[in-house]
Design a protein around this motif. Structure first.
Motif, PDB file in Angstrom:
ATOM      1  N   ASP A 268     117.616  -2.041 -16.137  1.00 52.84           N
ATOM      2  CA  ASP A 268     117.032  -1.406 -17.612  1.00 52.84           C
ATOM      3  C   ASP A 268     115.549  -2.039 -17.898  1.00 52.84           C
TER       4      ASP A 268
ATOM      5  N   SER B   1     123.084  -3.081 -14.300  1.00 46.86           N
ATOM      6  CA  SER B   1     122.927  -4.007 -15.763  1.00 46.86           C
ATOM      7  C   SER B   1     124.154  -4.384 -16.346  1.00 46.86           C
TER       8      SER B   1
ATOM      9  N   GLN C 175     123.784  -3.491 -19.812  1.00 50.98           N
ATOM     10  CA  GLN C 175     124.262  -2.392 -20.387  1.00 50.98           C
ATOM     11  C   GLN C 175     125.583  -1.656 -19.741  1.00 50.98           C
TER      12      GLN C 175
ATOM     13  N   SER D  38     126.029  -0.741 -16.887  1.00 50.17           N
ATOM     14  CA  SER D  38     125.620   0.240 -15.718  1.00 50.17           C
ATOM     15  C   SER D  38     125.945  -0.243 -14.370  1.00 50.17           C
TER      16      SER D  38
END
Length: 296
Positions: free
Chosen positions: A121, A146, A149, A151
């Motif tokens: 990110d 990430s 986040q 992800s």
């Protein structure tokens, strides 16, 4: 004769060792004559009391990760690893020299290696992305994630299934955040092992093996941010550079150091562009960092 039971070493607790035998976790001591028992070891133990045992034998290891100890010695830190996932990020600035060091050790220890680019990110320097293409071309799998986040984690969980893995990388790249994202109840589990074995608080620097919810095992070892060149010889360091391997046997001299040596096939491959010049320069730097006794 007492029948021996097979168990998996999951943690060191003070002077004791936590061993998983089926669904039970036992606090064990070791025979003095045994080599160092480490997390990930499969062992044979005898029962010495309720939830207590004595490790009688270490079963053959398929791999062992070592780190430098006092003097020129090395000591094992984890056993039976399938893959080391080298974690790095745009911040702190990526230390490719350290990354190459990890990969070279894996190549020589029968341990697979993969890369985890965390904090995707955060905006990234284009030169880092160019360097990463070199590793991917060499066959190293790259996972972009990430932890913050959440992800890219589902793909990573799938890859971690059915194997024993460890995260390694420089301080600040998010290894702990990544581990916490994969094992949300990590602290609870750690305290549970300590309570089960009645041995008080778990030390924060102790390596611990966790069973991942989606499958697979992760050895978390906070004290192993850097495991050095771990006793590698100069020839092993060169072999640890995957792209050198096809050329090493073509050098004029068997003891070629791939530095200033005459008729060096590795250096010729660098000059022709077949081997990355930046990776080769890092090899020379790592070679200079080696203890003189390990260099020819």
């Amino acid at each position: 004769m007492t029948e021996l039971q097979q168990g998996l070493v999951v943690s060191h607790l003070g002077k004791g060792i936590a061993v998983e035998v089926g669904e039970q976790t036992m606090l064990c001591q070791t025979l003095r004559k045994l080599d160092t028992v480490v997390v990930g070891d499969q062992v044979l133990l005898s029962l010495s009391g309720p939830e207590q045992g004595r490790i009688e034998q270490i079963l053959p290891r398929r791999s062992v990760l070592q780190r430098p100890s006092r003097g020129d010695q090395v000591r094992p830190v984890a056993a039976n690893l399938d893959t080391i996932f080298v974690v790095f990020a745009a911040e702190p600035e990526c230390d490719f020299l350290l990354l190459d060091q990890y990969l070279a050790i894996c190549e020589n220890c029968n341990i697979g290696a993969a890369l985890v680019f965390n904090k995707v990110d955060i905006p990234c320097n284009g030169s880092i992305l160019e360097e990463l293409k070199i590793y991917e071309a060499l066959g190293y799998r790259l996972h972009r994630v990430s932890a913050k986040q959440q992800s890219g984690l589902d793909e990573l969980k799938q890859v971690l299934r059915d194997q024993t893995a460890m995260f390694a990388g420089q301080s600040g790249v998010g290894k702990s955040s990544l581990t916490n994202a994969l094992i949300p109840d990590r602290t609870l589990r750690t305290n549970s092992v300590s309570a089960t074995t009645r041995h008080g608080r778990h030390t924060t620097t102790a390596a611990t093996l966790y069973h991942l919810p989606a499958g697979g095992d992760l050895i978390d070892s906070p004290g192993v941010a850097i495991f050095g060149l771990a006793g590698l010889s100069e020839a092993q360091l060169a072999w640890g550079y995957r792209e050198f391997q096809p050329y090493i046997g073509q050098c004029k001299f068997n003891d070629c150091r791939h530095a200033g040596d005459k008729d060096c096939a590795v250096r010729a491959a660098v000059e022709s562009g077949s081997i990355s010049a930046t990776r080769y320069q890092r090899y020379l730097k790592l070679r200079e960092k080696m203890p003189p006794a390990n260099r020819s």
